[in-house]
Enzyme design. Structure first.
Site, PDB file in Angstrom:
ATOM      1  N   HIS A 122       4.598  -4.298  10.820  1.00 17.33           N
ATOM      2  CA  HIS A 122       4.898  -3.792  12.117  1.00 17.33           C
ATOM      3  C   HIS A 122       4.982  -4.452  13.065  1.00 17.33           C
ATOM      4  O   HIS A 122       4.650  -5.437  13.188  1.00 17.33           O
ATOM      5  CB  HIS A 122       3.925  -2.522  12.415  1.00 17.33           C
TER       6      HIS A 122
ATOM      7  N   ASP B 126      -0.041  -3.742   6.376  1.00 11.64           N
ATOM      8  CA  ASP B 126      -0.700  -3.126   7.718  1.00 11.64           C
ATOM      9  C   ASP B 126      -2.153  -3.652   7.777  1.00 11.64           C
ATOM     10  O   ASP B 126      -3.091  -2.778   8.294  1.00 11.64           O
ATOM     11  CB  ASP B 126      -0.609  -1.470   7.553  1.00 11.64           C
TER      12      ASP B 126
ATOM     13  N   ASP C 175       5.736   4.839   5.036  1.00 11.06           N
ATOM     14  CA  ASP C 175       6.676   3.879   5.560  1.00 11.06           C
ATOM     15  C   ASP C 175       6.593   2.559   4.875  1.00 11.06           C
ATOM     16  O   ASP C 175       7.566   1.726   5.376  1.00 11.06           O
ATOM     17  CB  ASP C 175       6.285   3.747   7.119  1.00 11.06           C
ATOM     18  N   HIS C 176       6.136   2.397   3.900  1.00  8.47           N
ATOM     19  CA  HIS C 176       6.247   1.194   3.016  1.00  8.47           C
ATOM     20  C   HIS C 176       6.813   1.406   1.634  1.00  8.47           C
ATOM     21  O   HIS C 176       7.061   0.591   0.963  1.00  8.47           O
ATOM     22  CB  HIS C 176       4.769   0.821   2.809  1.00  8.47           C
TER      23      HIS C 176
ATOM     24  N   HIS D  89       0.814  -1.221   0.116  1.00  9.60           N
ATOM     25  CA  HIS D  89      -0.048   0.031   0.149  1.00  9.60           C
ATOM     26  C   HIS D  89       0.777   1.206   0.073  1.00  9.60           C
ATOM     27  O   HIS D  89       2.016   1.264   0.173  1.00  9.60           O
ATOM     28  CB  HIS D  89      -1.013   0.046   0.949  1.00  9.60           C
TER      29      HIS D  89
ATOM     30  N   HIS E 135       1.503   3.735   1.678  1.00  2.00           N
ATOM     31  CA  HIS E 135       1.974   4.805   2.975  1.00  2.00           C
ATOM     32  C   HIS E 135       3.470   4.949   2.943  1.00  2.00           C
ATOM     33  O   HIS E 135       4.089   3.898   2.578  1.00  2.00           O
ATOM     34  CB  HIS E 135       1.625   4.413   4.346  1.00  2.00           C
TER      35      HIS E 135
ATOM     36  N   HIS F 171      -7.537  -0.343   5.584  1.00  5.46           N
ATOM     37  CA  HIS F 171      -6.255   0.392   6.176  1.00  5.46           C
ATOM     38  C   HIS F 171      -6.318   1.442   5.169  1.00  5.46           C
ATOM     39  O   HIS F 171      -6.095   2.580   5.383  1.00  5.46           O
ATOM     40  CB  HIS F 171      -5.082  -0.598   6.425  1.00  5.46           C
TER      41      HIS F 171
END
Ligand code: ZN
Ligand code: FE
Length: 264
Positions: free
Chosen positions: A174, A136, A62-63, A58, A60, A116
């Site tokens: 995570h 996530d 942090d990905h 996805h 975001h 999410h």
């Protein structure tokens, strides 16, 4: 210097609590959700591996935050959810699609798992047994927050995971396990498997080891978000929400709200 011809999956830690899951075989490696390029570059150099693919769940930061820097050094395909904007995306994927990951001899199958984010996808494959890369969406003893989807979307997405082979190893993005378990213990007071899991997880974190991968079987036994149909989980959610919750999806929605404000 010799490389193993076995395929394996290792965790590259990033930021505070992200894992960049890395599939490696021989001198090749593919990374899932590289939010940061630096730890990936470091690992590839130390292990003398060539990057062969970036696999994305996805959008975001942090990905996907490491995609651009990795692509400047490695010309590799970027497998990406079709409904999201992913830096460097080369192959757009939706449920039913199949990915032959270059180099590492792994085939992944795509699931649409909105909730999410609206276009979130997950990957199921076989690496010495069934595996799931869920980003996530599902966490150990928890699930992702609903940023772009409804509780009904997420409940239906988690249902797809619940129907996988219970032996499936679950690679979440995570390390949230212990915090999630503190909530699980309150959402289902009578579940002894949660206490056992808190002990095992605490021992691992004390030694700075990942609690992951999990398994679908363990999630089905301890994750309140997969157990919204259990009478004791429903009772706890009803008592916190102060209202009757008729369907499991209503219990799920109440649990997700409750967890948002829970301070264990
Ligand atoms: Zn996310
Ligand atoms: Fe994330």
């Amino acid at each position: 210097f010799e490389h193993s011809s076995m395929t394996s999956i290792i965790a590259i830690p990033a930021f505070n609590d992200n894992y960049i899951w890395t599939i490696r075989r021989g001198g090749d490696a593919a990374v899932v959700d590289p939010g940061d390029a630096a730890p990936v570059q470091e690992y590839l150099a130390r292990e003398r591996l060539a990057l062969t693919a970036i696999i994305t769940t996805h959008h975001h930061a942090d990905h996907v935050g490491g995609n651009k820097a990795l692509l400047e050094r490695h010309a590799v395909p970027v497998f990406a959810p079709a409904r999201e904007q992913i830096p460097g995306a080369t192959t757009m994927l939706t449920e039913g699609d199949r990915v032959d990951v270059p180099g590492v001899e792994v085939t992944l199958h795509v699931l649409d798992v909105p909730g999410h984010t609206a276009g979130h996808i997950a990957y199921v494959g076989d690496v010495d047994g069934p595996v799931l890369f869920c980003g996530d969406t599902l966490f150990a003893a928890g699930c992702g927050r609903l940023f772009e989807g409804t509780a009904a979307d997420m409940w239906s997405s988690l249902g797809k995971f619940a129907r996988l082979d219970p032996a499936t190893r679950v690679y979440c993005a995570h390390e949230y396990t212990l915090a999630n378990l503190r909530f699980a213990a309150v959402a289902e007071l009578s579940n002894g498997a949660i206490a056992v899991r808190i002990d095992a997880g605490t021992r691992k974190r004390t030694r700075n080891m990942p609690t992951l991968p999990s398994t679908i079987a363990l999630e089905l036994a301890t994750n309140p978000f997969l157990r919204a149909g259990e009478p004791n989980v429903r009772k706890a959610a009803e008592s916190h929400a102060g209202t009757a919750l008729a369907r499991p999806v209503d219990v799920f929605a109440a649990l997700r709200e409750w967890k948002n404000s829970f301070r264990g």
